[in-house]
Design a protein around this motif. Structure first.
Motif, short mmCIF file in Angstrom:
data_model
loop_
_atom_site.label_atom_id
_atom_site.label_comp_id
_atom_site.label_asym_id
_atom_site.label_seq_id
_atom_site.Cartn_x
_atom_site.Cartn_y
_atom_site.Cartn_z
N LYS A 115 33.59 48.24 35.58
CA LYS A 115 34.97 48.48 36.03
C LYS A 115 35.17 47.83 37.39
CE LYS A 115 34.59 52.99 35.33
NZ LYS A 115 34.89 54.41 35.32
N LYS A 116 36.38 47.32 37.65
CA LYS A 116 36.66 46.65 38.94
C LYS A 116 37.20 47.67 39.94
CE LYS A 116 38.72 42.47 40.85
NZ LYS A 116 39.18 43.03 42.09
N TYR A 121 39.17 49.54 42.87
CA TYR A 121 40.56 49.56 43.32
C TYR A 121 40.52 49.33 44.83
CZ TYR A 121 45.23 51.76 43.94
OH TYR A 121 46.53 52.05 44.25
N LYS A 164 38.07 44.08 34.60
CA LYS A 164 36.62 44.33 34.60
C LYS A 164 35.94 43.19 35.35
CE LYS A 164 36.47 47.49 31.01
NZ LYS A 164 37.15 48.65 31.49
N GLU A 177 37.71 54.73 43.24
CA GLU A 177 38.73 54.53 42.20
C GLU A 177 38.56 53.14 41.60
OE1 GLU A 177 42.66 55.75 42.65
OE2 GLU A 177 42.20 57.38 44.05
N PHE A 178 38.93 53.02 40.32
CA PHE A 178 38.78 51.73 39.63
C PHE A 178 40.11 51.29 39.02
CE2 PHE A 178 34.62 53.71 39.71
CZ PHE A 178 33.84 52.67 40.17
N GLN A 179 40.21 49.97 38.78
CA GLN A 179 41.43 49.44 38.19
C GLN A 179 41.46 49.74 36.69
OE1 GLN A 179 42.57 45.51 39.09
NE2 GLN A 179 42.37 45.80 41.28
N VAL A 180 42.68 49.87 36.20
CA VAL A 180 42.83 50.17 34.78
C VAL A 180 42.59 48.91 33.94
CG1 VAL A 180 44.44 50.97 32.99
CG2 VAL A 180 44.50 51.99 35.29
N GLY A 181 43.16 47.76 34.41
CA GLY A 181 43.20 46.60 33.53
C GLY A 181 42.12 45.55 33.72
N GLU A 191 49.01 54.38 47.70
CA GLU A 191 49.37 54.43 46.28
C GLU A 191 50.30 53.28 45.89
OE1 GLU A 191 50.22 56.55 48.60
OE2 GLU A 191 52.37 56.93 48.52
#
Ligand code: SF4
Ligand code: SF4
Length: 194
Positions: free
Chosen positions: A132-133, A135, A123, A117-121, A88
């Motif tokens: 989505k990119k 994580y 692409k 899981e994907f990144q928030v910010g 995390e």
């Protein structure tokens, strides 16, 4: 002293059972569900094959760990005689991967309960358009902490090619060397051999 697992190139037959067992042990879901979801099978050990050697390599749980020393966000900590990754906290900067002298750190997509899981910010562009990119975080051998039967690689190896190096192993190893030195010296003294 940290515990670590060492492969024996003199015994390994290169069957890859250890790599498969390591991947399955870290799936975070059942093998059936993983197959259905096309989840990647990711091993935390690596079987090295060259013309002269076949040997599994994994994290040595260094005492003065270069990976932990370079981590700028404190994502690698010492716990229960092992260097542990706090996923995390990891930001995927790859400094640890470059610092590891054994090449035993990989950056891998993070899954929670079988879900990527994907990144928030961020692409990424793809043929299907903007996606989505993933994580991505640092991963390495965690000695299968919490697994009921202990390290999966050791459990499945048909060639008995692993040894757990812990304080008991070290003490016995040193004791055996001292005994054999004493026997060698005594033999030379009483037979006159040098
Ligand atoms: S399971 Fe054992 S014999 Fe097979 S590749 Fe791994 S270390 Fe070698
Ligand atoms: S101890 Fe567990 S995590 Fe480490 S290499 Fe073996 S199977 Fe993989």
């Amino acid at each position: 002293m940290n515990t670590f697992i060492l492969g024996n190139p003199g015994k390994c037959i290169g069957c890859k059972a250890c790599e498969i067992a390591c991947s399955v042990a870290h799936l975070d879901t059942s093998v059936v569900k993983a197959n259905e979801m096309n989840l990647p099978f990711i091993s935390r050990l690596n079987l090295v094959r060259t013309s002269s050697v076949t040997m599994p390599i994994q994290c040595r749980q260094c005492e003065d760990a270069p990976c932990a020393n370079v981590c700028s966000v404190g994502a690698i900590v010492h716990k229960d005689n092992c260097n542990v990754v706090l996923e995390e906290k990891c930001i995927g900067c790859k400094e640890c991967m470059l610092a590891c002298p054994f090449g035993m750190i990989d950056m891998q997509p993070k899954f929670t309960e079988g879900e990527a899981e994907f990144q928030v910010g961020l692409k990424v562009e793809s043929l299907q358009g903007e996606q989505k990119k993933a994580y991505v975080v640092m991963q390495k051998c965690d000695l299968c902490k919490g697994r009921a039967n202990g390290p999966a690689c050791i459990e499945v190896c048909p060639a008995d090619a692993f040894v757990i190096v812990n304080p008991d192993f070290i003490r016995k190893n040193i004791h055996d060397k001292r005994v054999s030195s004493a026997q060698e010296i005594a033999k030379r003294k009483y037979t006159g051999n040098s």
